[in-house]
Design an enzyme around this catalytic site. Structure first.
Site, PDB file in Angstrom:
ATOM      1  N   HIS A  81       0.839  -1.205   0.000  1.00  0.00           N
ATOM      2  CA  HIS A  81       0.000   0.000   0.000  1.00  0.00           C
ATOM      3  C   HIS A  81       0.873   1.253   0.000  1.00  0.00           C
ATOM      4  O   HIS A  81       0.620   2.209  -0.735  1.00  0.00           O
ATOM      5  CB  HIS A  81      -0.886   0.058   1.254  1.00  0.00           C
ATOM      6  CG  HIS A  81      -1.953  -0.977   1.314  1.00  0.00           C
ATOM      7  ND1 HIS A  81      -2.141  -1.750   2.442  1.00  0.00           N
ATOM      8  CD2 HIS A  81      -2.900  -1.350   0.426  1.00  0.00           C
ATOM      9  CE1 HIS A  81      -3.160  -2.574   2.227  1.00  0.00           C
ATOM     10  NE2 HIS A  81      -3.637  -2.355   1.010  1.00  0.00           N
ATOM     11  N   LYS A 116     -15.392  -8.192   4.193  1.00  0.00           N
ATOM     12  CA  LYS A 116     -14.166  -8.496   4.938  1.00  0.00           C
ATOM     13  C   LYS A 116     -14.437  -8.280   6.421  1.00  0.00           C
ATOM     14  O   LYS A 116     -15.189  -7.399   6.801  1.00  0.00           O
ATOM     15  CB  LYS A 116     -13.023  -7.572   4.500  1.00  0.00           C
ATOM     16  CG  LYS A 116     -12.657  -7.707   3.032  1.00  0.00           C
ATOM     17  CD  LYS A 116     -11.553  -6.739   2.676  1.00  0.00           C
ATOM     18  CE  LYS A 116     -11.188  -6.833   1.195  1.00  0.00           C
ATOM     19  NZ  LYS A 116     -10.123  -5.888   0.840  1.00  0.00           N
ATOM     20  N   ARG A 162      -1.412  -6.255  -8.384  1.00  0.00           N
ATOM     21  CA  ARG A 162      -0.386  -7.214  -8.000  1.00  0.00           C
ATOM     22  C   ARG A 162      -0.275  -8.354  -9.001  1.00  0.00           C
ATOM     23  O   ARG A 162       0.802  -8.825  -9.279  1.00  0.00           O
ATOM     24  CB  ARG A 162      -0.693  -7.808  -6.622  1.00  0.00           C
ATOM     25  CG  ARG A 162      -0.631  -6.817  -5.506  1.00  0.00           C
ATOM     26  CD  ARG A 162      -1.094  -7.442  -4.230  1.00  0.00           C
ATOM     27  NE  ARG A 162      -2.484  -7.876  -4.401  1.00  0.00           N
ATOM     28  CZ  ARG A 162      -3.349  -8.034  -3.436  1.00  0.00           C
ATOM     29  NH1 ARG A 162      -2.999  -7.836  -2.214  1.00  0.00           N
ATOM     30  NH2 ARG A 162      -4.580  -8.416  -3.672  1.00  0.00           N
ATOM     31  N   SER A 221      -3.128  -7.663   2.623  1.00  0.00           N
ATOM     32  CA  SER A 221      -3.490  -7.509   4.039  1.00  0.00           C
ATOM     33  C   SER A 221      -4.073  -8.794   4.613  1.00  0.00           C
ATOM     34  O   SER A 221      -3.755  -9.192   5.742  1.00  0.00           O
ATOM     35  CB  SER A 221      -4.501  -6.370   4.211  1.00  0.00           C
ATOM     36  OG  SER A 221      -3.918  -5.142   3.907  1.00  0.00           O
TER      37      SER A 221
END
Length: 170
Positions: A21, A45, A95, A133
């Site tokens: 990040h 989440k 990513r 994360s």
């Protein structure tokens, strides 16, 4: 003649904020006059940290970057948030191919909602590409070392939270 500042938004849950990040924030801040880091909660989440804790974490981490970076919370449609902030750019990090497919679809939908706001994709630094994360939390919960993925301060916060909620796999 006064020029309007170019404002970008970088949205995310940042639970916790990772070196990946921070790489995107650092590089995104160079592309705009002001970068607004939007911290939100994703209902799908289950966050380890509260919104206030994540806001404080991100604020602390961006202090060393310099430039005009604001950290704000939002609980709205991303395009509404971007419009509210006066943004002309949404910054997103990529990513892997799986990220691209999802982000490509989101960018297309966002363009349908407001075609005056562009989405800019930044590829994560090769050394940071695997960091997520969710995986950082999972590694920590099962007693693994996360120092390669987060700053020392974030590592300390994650370790303390894991100790509080209980580590698994022992």
């Amino acid at each position: 003649m006064t020029t309007t500042p170019r404002i970008g938004v970088y949205p995310g849950t940042f639970d916790p904020v990772t070196l990946g990040h921070m790489d995107i924030i650092r590089r995104g801040a160079k592309l705009v006059d002001r970068l607004v880091v939007g911290v939100t909660t994703n209902a799908s989440k289950s966050p380890m940290f509260s919104l206030d804790e994540r806001m404080a974490m991100v604020r602390r981490e961006v202090e060393t970057i310099g430039g005009d970076i604001r950290v704000v919370s939002f609980d709205a449609l991303l395009m509404k948030f971007a419009e509210r902030e006066g943004a002309s750019v949404i910054v997103r990090g990529l990513r892997a191919v799986a990220d691209f497919e999802y982000e490509y679809q989101m960018a297309g939908m966002n363009q349908q909602l407001n075609d005056r706001i562009e989405t800019v994709f930044l590829m994560a630094d090769v050394s940071l590409q695997p960091i997520a994360s969710k995986l950082v939390k999972e590694i920590a919960i099962f007693g693994g070392e996360i120092a390669k993925f987060v700053s020392p301060a974030v590592r300390a916060e994650v370790v303390a939270r894991v100790e509080k909620i209980g580590r698994r796999g022992d």
